[in-house]
Design a protein around this motif. Structure first.
Motif, short mmCIF file in Angstrom:
data_model
loop_
_atom_site.label_atom_id
_atom_site.label_comp_id
_atom_site.label_asym_id
_atom_site.label_seq_id
_atom_site.Cartn_x
_atom_site.Cartn_y
_atom_site.Cartn_z
N ALA A 310 -5.20 -4.65 -4.47
CA ALA A 310 -3.74 -4.47 -4.54
C ALA A 310 -3.15 -4.45 -3.14
CB ALA A 310 -3.41 -3.18 -5.28
N PHE A 311 -3.83 -3.79 -2.21
CA PHE A 311 -3.35 -3.78 -0.82
C PHE A 311 -3.44 -5.18 -0.23
CE2 PHE A 311 -4.22 -3.36 3.76
CZ PHE A 311 -3.04 -2.75 4.15
N PHE A 312 -4.53 -5.90 -0.52
CA PHE A 312 -4.65 -7.27 -0.03
C PHE A 312 -3.51 -8.13 -0.56
CE2 PHE A 312 -6.19 -11.64 -0.57
CZ PHE A 312 -6.47 -11.96 0.75
N LEU A 313 -3.19 -7.97 -1.85
CA LEU A 313 -2.07 -8.71 -2.43
C LEU A 313 -0.77 -8.39 -1.72
CD1 LEU A 313 -1.01 -10.57 -4.71
CD2 LEU A 313 -0.73 -8.53 -6.12
N PHE A 314 -0.58 -7.12 -1.37
CA PHE A 314 0.63 -6.72 -0.65
C PHE A 314 0.70 -7.39 0.72
CE2 PHE A 314 2.58 -3.86 2.48
CZ PHE A 314 3.88 -3.83 1.99
N THR A 315 -0.43 -7.46 1.43
CA THR A 315 -0.43 -8.10 2.75
C THR A 315 -0.11 -9.59 2.65
OG1 THR A 315 -2.83 -8.58 2.72
CG2 THR A 315 -2.12 -6.45 3.64
N GLN A 316 -0.57 -10.23 1.58
CA GLN A 316 -0.27 -11.65 1.42
C GLN A 316 1.18 -11.87 1.02
OE1 GLN A 316 -2.60 -13.88 2.53
NE2 GLN A 316 -3.44 -11.87 3.07
N TRP A 317 1.74 -10.94 0.25
CA TRP A 317 3.17 -11.02 -0.03
C TRP A 317 3.96 -10.89 1.27
CZ3 TRP A 317 6.65 -7.09 1.11
CH2 TRP A 317 7.97 -7.35 0.75
N ALA A 318 3.57 -9.93 2.11
CA ALA A 318 4.27 -9.73 3.39
C ALA A 318 4.15 -10.98 4.25
CB ALA A 318 3.68 -8.52 4.12
N ARG A 319 2.99 -11.62 4.22
CA ARG A 319 2.78 -12.83 5.01
C ARG A 319 3.69 -13.96 4.55
NH1 ARG A 319 -0.72 -17.33 4.62
NH2 ARG A 319 -1.39 -18.15 6.65
N SER A 320 3.96 -14.02 3.26
CA SER A 320 4.79 -15.10 2.72
C SER A 320 6.28 -14.80 2.76
CB SER A 320 4.39 -15.39 1.27
OG SER A 320 3.03 -15.76 1.18
N ALA A 321 6.64 -13.51 2.71
CA ALA A 321 8.04 -13.14 2.50
C ALA A 321 8.75 -12.62 3.75
CB ALA A 321 8.14 -12.08 1.40
N LEU A 322 8.02 -12.05 4.70
CA LEU A 322 8.66 -11.38 5.82
C LEU A 322 8.54 -12.20 7.10
CD1 LEU A 322 7.40 -7.73 5.21
CD2 LEU A 322 9.53 -8.79 4.44
N PRO A 323 9.64 -12.44 7.79
CA PRO A 323 9.57 -13.19 9.05
C PRO A 323 8.98 -12.34 10.17
CG PRO A 323 11.81 -12.42 8.67
CD PRO A 323 11.02 -12.05 7.44
N ARG A 324 8.34 -13.00 11.09
CA ARG A 324 7.73 -12.31 12.22
C ARG A 324 8.81 -11.75 13.15
NH1 ARG A 324 5.49 -16.51 14.66
NH2 ARG A 324 3.73 -16.44 13.21
N VAL A 325 8.63 -10.51 13.59
CA VAL A 325 9.56 -9.92 14.54
C VAL A 325 9.18 -10.38 15.95
CG1 VAL A 325 10.00 -7.90 13.11
CG2 VAL A 325 8.16 -7.83 14.78
N ARG A 326 10.14 -10.33 16.85
CA ARG A 326 9.85 -10.67 18.24
C ARG A 326 9.05 -9.53 18.88
NH1 ARG A 326 15.50 -11.32 18.66
NH2 ARG A 326 15.46 -9.65 20.22
N ILE A 327 8.39 -9.84 19.99
CA ILE A 327 7.56 -8.84 20.64
C ILE A 327 8.39 -7.65 21.13
CG2 ILE A 327 7.69 -10.15 22.81
CD1 ILE A 327 4.78 -7.90 21.65
N ASP A 328 9.61 -7.92 21.62
CA ASP A 328 10.44 -6.80 22.07
C ASP A 328 10.91 -5.96 20.89
OD1 ASP A 328 11.98 -9.22 21.47
OD2 ASP A 328 13.74 -8.00 21.96
#
Length: 357
Positions: A310-328
């Motif tokens: 379930a946690f792995f599924l959540f990480t893959q959802w985050a990978r597909s749905a959430l844009p990467r934040v900038r380093i700052d």
């Protein structure tokens, strides 16, 4: 469902197969470690080449691997052969042996973390290798070794993108590992112990009964604010979106692993997924009752595996749905947001527990 029995997996093996003395204990410990290690590696073998692609395709409305074997499952051995058959290219100017050691440290550190994780029972077997009194501290210590691997790989590669990835990894781990551990300490205050079995055991009681249904006293229900904080910091710790800054393919090619190929790349890829499952295991033990769930105690391992995936599924959802934040932005969120909130949660937890006690 109650907690796992006190008898650990190596002890059960030594008793069942009649392995006497110190030598028997050593042999039983090695066999138990090999079994648990291969279970975890089996999860990563399914997750990396197959499950990751299928889940991402489902989230993004695409067709994933479906031609190699039933449901595309034979892509797992096919990808392994493909990656391992590639030539190992060693660029000029790399700093060896640091360049060679870095890919080994990453998966090894995550596998070490599973030594103290209580994974629950399956029949008579309790998949728990060791239960030291400071197991909670040990698992975070083992997991943090991964930072050394990323720094070594980035520095030793003699590549500016790799170096940037290594430096980003250091900045990210400093910014988020402190909130992660501070938030976890609020669980220790509730449980009153650093022993992993004690933390799981403290969550087996009933928090509240609604319409005849017992809500367990999992710390995710007791303190949902801490659960959200820990989940967010955990995503940053394992380097998944929106916190995949150390490799950021669209910015720095692949960061710390840019110069790696063949078996060395496989070790980095393996280490990444083992750390995802270790992060899920820590989350399950800390906030989701470990191996507890409906039904008899003898199927606790199944519930633990369900929570990991379930946690792995959540990480893959985050990978597909959430844009990467900038380093700052990542640094600002960590130091100005997560750190402050984690200490506020710790103080509030200590006050609440002090008043109740």
């Amino acid at each position: 469902m109650g907690t796992a029995p006190a008898q650990l997996f190596p002890e059960w093996l030594a008793e069942t197969f009649g392995l006497p003395g110190v030598l028997g204990e050593i042999v039983a410990a090695l066999i138990a470690a090999a079994v648990v290690g291969n279970i975890v590696l089996g999860f990563t073998g399914v997750a990396g080449p197959w499950a990751k692609r299928k889940i991402t395709a489902a989230f993004t409305d695409r067709i994933a691997v479906n031609r190699v074997g039933p449901f595309g499952l034979l892509i797992i051995p096919a990808s392994a052969v493909q990656l391992l058959a590639k030539e190992l290219i060693v660029p000029e100017g790399v700093d060896r042996p640091s360049w060679d050691i870095a890919p080994i440290i990453l998966p090894a550190s995550a596998l070490l973390g599973f030594a103290v994780i209580p994974m629950g029972r399956l029949g008579p077997i309790n998949f728990h290798l060791a239960d030291p009194e400071v197991g909670f501290a040990l698992v975070f210590a083992f997991a943090s070794i991964a930072s050394i691997s990323l720094v070594m790989a980035g520095y030793a590669s003699s590549n500016k993108y790799s170096l940037l990835g290594g430096l980003r990894a250091v900045a990210q781990n400093l910014a988020y590992e402190i909130p992660l551990i501070v938030t976890a300490m609020s669980v220790v205050i509730f449980a009153g112990t650093l022993q992993m079995s004690g933390i799981v055991g403290a969550q087996t009681e009933t928090l509240i009964t609604i319409a005849g249904f017992d809500i367990p006293a999992w710390y995710a229900f007791v303190n949902p604010f801490a659960f959200v904080l820990f989940l967010t910091a955990n995503l940053a710790e394992i380097g998944r979106n929106p916190f995949d800054i150390p490799e950021a393919p669209t910015e720095i090619v692949a960061g710390y692993q840019t110069e790696y190929s063949s078996a060395y790349f496989v070790l980095f890829y393996l280490g990444e997924f083992v750390h995802i499952f270790l992060g899920g295991a820590i989350l399950a033990v800390t906030f989701l009752g470990g191996a507890s769930g409906p039904g008899p105690e003898s199927i606790g391992f199944i519930w633990f595996v369900v929570k990991l995936w379930a946690f792995f599924l959540f990480t893959q959802w985050a990978r597909s749905a959430l844009p990467r934040v900038r380093i700052d932005q990542l640094i600002e969120i960590g130091w100005k947001g997560m750190l402050v909130l984690s200490f506020a949660n710790l103080v509030l937890t200590a006050v609440i527990v002090g008043v109740i006690a």
